[in-house]
Scaffold this active site. Structure first.
Site, PDB file in Angstrom:
ATOM      1  N   ASP A 195       0.863  -1.173   0.000  1.00 26.60           N
ATOM      2  CA  ASP A 195       0.000   0.000   0.000  1.00 26.60           C
ATOM      3  C   ASP A 195       0.906   1.231   0.000  1.00 26.60           C
ATOM      4  OD1 ASP A 195      -2.351   1.632   0.392  1.00 26.60           O
ATOM      5  OD2 ASP A 195      -1.699   1.841   2.472  1.00 26.60           O
ATOM      6  N   ASP A 208      -7.126  -1.608   3.433  1.00 26.80           N
ATOM      7  CA  ASP A 208      -6.243  -2.728   3.100  1.00 26.80           C
ATOM      8  C   ASP A 208      -6.730  -4.048   3.683  1.00 26.80           C
ATOM      9  OD1 ASP A 208      -4.420  -0.940   1.857  1.00 26.80           O
ATOM     10  OD2 ASP A 208      -3.611  -0.428   3.821  1.00 26.80           O
TER      11      ASP A 208
END
Length: 747
Positions: free
Chosen positions: A433, A635
């Site tokens: 990420d 996420d």
């Protein structure tokens, strides 16, 4: 037995499009014609319907759609705390079973070693050991009952595993010991020994190992519970000209809701009136807030930082983006295949072989052994089962995992699932990420360009203006001014201009600070700086213009800076042959700028939470063993979908609860260290299993009496028990080597 109406499932639907009493009849008819529907109740006042019956809600929605109405299921998000409680309860039960078995086994072992107990064959001995036999039987029932039950179930389908061997080993030791109590005189002198302590201690070790594995697996429902906590329990709706607070599951489609500063947005919808600055990090992972104006969409669970607005609900219940994230996490967790235990794989072949060898040993000694043949046959057969008891095999995996988890914690790596420790070293692809993972996760001053005066003067004016703002970007500028010791001026007539910036007067002079749209609205020409603004944007920075009444006097840009060690971590991963990608919800220009600084070639931008999990699935379909590193709520689905999920410890609780491994210090350098630790741990486990297996290969033939015809050596079951204990000591000692390993992924 008759089924009452109350026993049938009940579904509540919010229906959009009902405008008259005739609509009630149409909706009622559309729902009643569905198979399985037994009752329909329409509430025209709040445009809802309650349906009883065994019918899929999706079929209800389709039927209403065909009749000209939109519908959505009205429901709260369930709390899976019961599942977490069950997991905790199982761990406690296993610990209790280990403690009970150890409480009997340890004193018996010590007493036997120091000759504290009456001798077998004596009156006192018979009385004492009979009582011990009953106590041990109680321990077998309480601490080992589940092993025996599973072994019987497997026997019925002609299968065997670790439970089979545990049941055989502990059961045969107890049975043999009971025989010894009354028939010690008929057995070989060296064999007149009770093994009740062996049964108890074996169960203590195995239950403790299972408890450690249960704890290591973590509580998968924690991630869901944390996600559910993001949704507020109430919402403020406008009904009949009044604002009222209602339960979240009472919100219907098309209703108008109000959200005030600091509140969470209850359902998905579209802004009707007002403006706001919304933190959408849970959806996009982007640390910067998003300005919301009429016509913009808002999502459940996101936080209104500034401003008040009205919006219309267009997705509720299970249809909201938050509910879809929860569904994605749950699906990924459920679909993740369990890693088969090497010990069970070995036992699948090993157990039938041990049983067969014990049977052949008994028959061989009974037919060809010296007198008393039955005594020798029984002793040797039981010795085979005792020495083959899988204490070492059972400890091989959990003891290594336990030691490795402790070692990892010392260096700032929290292993939440033992299985991840076996998989991390095999990763071929790592997805990162951006915000909070590759970058710091909060904006800071990146560039300052003074067109008039000095940089310090420019920063002082900008910070003075921002001192009256609640915008998160203001904090970055104010922090920079504080760090330089700048004294802020008093600002008059401060005004926040939605979607554009701010304005105010300093010393009687008007200033505007914001984007190009603000400059255009004030008639200030900023065309000469378009190229510079584009250049800053390409670097991943957010530029803002400061102007007085006549002209632009400076440019200040903020950015979410890359972490100091991110580039080094990416380089190390590449050296290990790991494919590295960055997947983010941020825009492409910013994503490419950050990726270039970190040395990442593959970038996927503007990816929503559900699509992040799809990216993981896509890579897995290509044959990649995928790890995911993230820190945000967005996420969570991808962390759960990946073979190994790494959460940045400085991130959200949801990401941490969804991950298999947590990097407590927030450094990406811990990822290659965790991968190296994984490889060393798997190697250690294999050494343990191989050692335990070789021990059995050598020990079983000796226990069966292979050396007796040649050298007259018959293995004493007491020695077999000691050898079995030594194999466990060997396994534990080898596992403890992991405590002192030095991780050096650079080398």
């Amino acid at each position: 037995m008759n089924t009452t109406q109350a026993d049938l499932p009940e579904t509540r639907l919010s229906i959009l499009g009902m405008s008259c009493a005739g609509c009630v009849t149409a909706v009622d008819t559309a729902l009643r014609t569905l198979p399985g529907v037994t009752a329909v109740s329409i509430n025209f006042a709040d445009h809802s319907a309650t349906v009883n019956g065994q019918t899929d809600p999706e079929l209800m929605k389709q039927a209403l759609k065909a009749a000209g109405y939109d519908a959505a299921v009205m429901e709260g998000l369930e709390d899976p705390s019961a599942d977490a409680e069950q997991e905790t309860q199982r761990y406690r039960q296993l610990i209790q079973k280990a403690a009970v078995a150890g409480a009997l086994g340890v004193p018996l072992m010590l007493g036997g070693h120091f000759n504290w107990f009456p001798v077998l064959g004596s009156v006192a001995g018979s009385r004492f050991w009979s009582q011990v036999a009953l106590l041990t039987l109680a321990v077998l029932y309480y601490s080992g009952g589940h092993f025996f039950t599973n072994a019987v179930k497997l026997l019925k389908v002609r299968q065997a595993n670790m439970d089979t061997l545990i049941a055989l080993g502990t059961g045969s030791a107890w049975f043999y010991s009971c025989i010894v109590i009354d028939y010690s005189a008929q057995l070989p002198s060296l064999s007149a020994h009770a093994y009740f302590e062996a049964s108890a201690i074996i169960l203590a070790f195995i239950n403790l190992g299972n408890a450690l594995e249960t704890r290591a697996r973590g509580k998968t429902s924690s991630a869901i519970r944390a996600l559910i906590g993001l949704q507020p329990r109430t919402a403020r709706v406008l009904r009949n000209g009044q604002e009222i607070d209602i339960a979240i599951d009472q919100v219907g489609l098309g209703e108008t809701l109000r959200v005030r500063p600091g509140e969470k947005i209850p359902v998905d919808g579209m802004v009707l009136e007002g403006h706001a600055s919304v933190d959408e990090a849970m959806l996009t992972g982007e640390s910067l807030p998003v300005e919301k104006l009429p016509g913009n969409s808002v999502a459940a669970g996101t936080i209104n930082l500034q401003g008040t607005f009205l919006f219309s609900a267009n997705r509720i219940g299970r249809d909201t983006a938050l509910a879809q994230i929860i569904h994605s996490v749950r699906q990924a967790q459920n679909a993740k295949p369990a890693i088969a235990k090497l010990a069970d794989q070995i036992s699948a072949v090993f157990v039938p072989c041990v049983v067969g060898i014990a049977a052949l040993t008994f028959i061989g000694w009974l037919l060809f052994g010296p007198q008393p043949a039955i005594g020798y046959a029984f002793v040797t057969a039981m010795t085979v089962l005792v020495i083959a008891c899988p204490c070492a095999l059972g400890l091989a995996t959990p003891i290594s995992v336990m030691v490795a988890v402790g070692r990892a914690a010392q260096i700032g790596i929290l292993i939440r699932q033992g299985e991840a420790l076996q998989t991390a070293g095999k990763l071929s692809c790592l997805v990162l990420d951006k915000t909070g993972t590759v970058t710091v996760g909060k904006p800071s001053l990146a560039s300052i360009i003074a067109l008039v005066g000095t940089e310090a003067e420019l920063l002082q004016r900008a910070a003075s203006l921002e001192s009256g703002s609640e915008h998160p970007l203001a904090a970055a500028i104010l922090n920079a001014a504080t760090a330089q010791g700048l004294k802020l001026d008093k600002v008059r007539q401060f005004q926040a201009l939605a979607g554009q910036g701010i304005s105010g007067q300093i010393g009687g002079q008007a200033y505007w600070f914001g984007n190009q749209a603000l400059m255009s609205a004030q008639g200030i020409d900023s065309s000469a700086y378009h190229a510079k603004l584009a250049e800053l944007a390409v670097r991943g920075q957010t530029p803002m213009l400061l102007a007085d009444a006549q002209r632009v006097i400076g440019i200040i840009a903020v950015a979410d800076a890359i972490k100091p060690d991110s580039a080094q971590a990416v380089q190390l991963l590449k050296q290990q042959g790991v494919r590295v990608l960055m997947v983010t919800g941020d825009n492409l220009i910013t994503a490419q700028a950050i990726a270039a600084q970190a040395g990442i070639e593959e970038v996927r931008a503007q990816v929503l939470p559900h699509d992040k999990a799809l990216v993981i699935k896509e890579l897995q379909a290509q044959g990649e063993i995928v790890g995911m590193v993230g820190d945000g709520i967005n996420d969570a689905p991808a962390l759960a979908q990946a073979q190994v999920g790494f959460a940045i410890g400085t991130g959200t609780d949801v990401a941490i609860e969804s991950a298999d491994i947590v990097l407590l210090q927030g450094s990406l350098l811990k990822v290659p260290e965790a991968m190296q630790l994984s490889r060393l741990t798997v190697q250690n486990i294999k050494q343990n299993l191989l050692g335990a297996f070789i021990y059995n290969i050598i020990g079983i033939p000796v226990a069966a009496g292979l050396l007796y015809p040649l050298f007259g050596i018959l293995l004493n079951p007491m020695i077999a028990g000691a050898a079995m204990a030594m194999s466990s000591v060997t396994v534990v000692s080898n596992a403890n080597r992991l405590r002192w390993i030095k991780l050096n992924p650079v080398g």
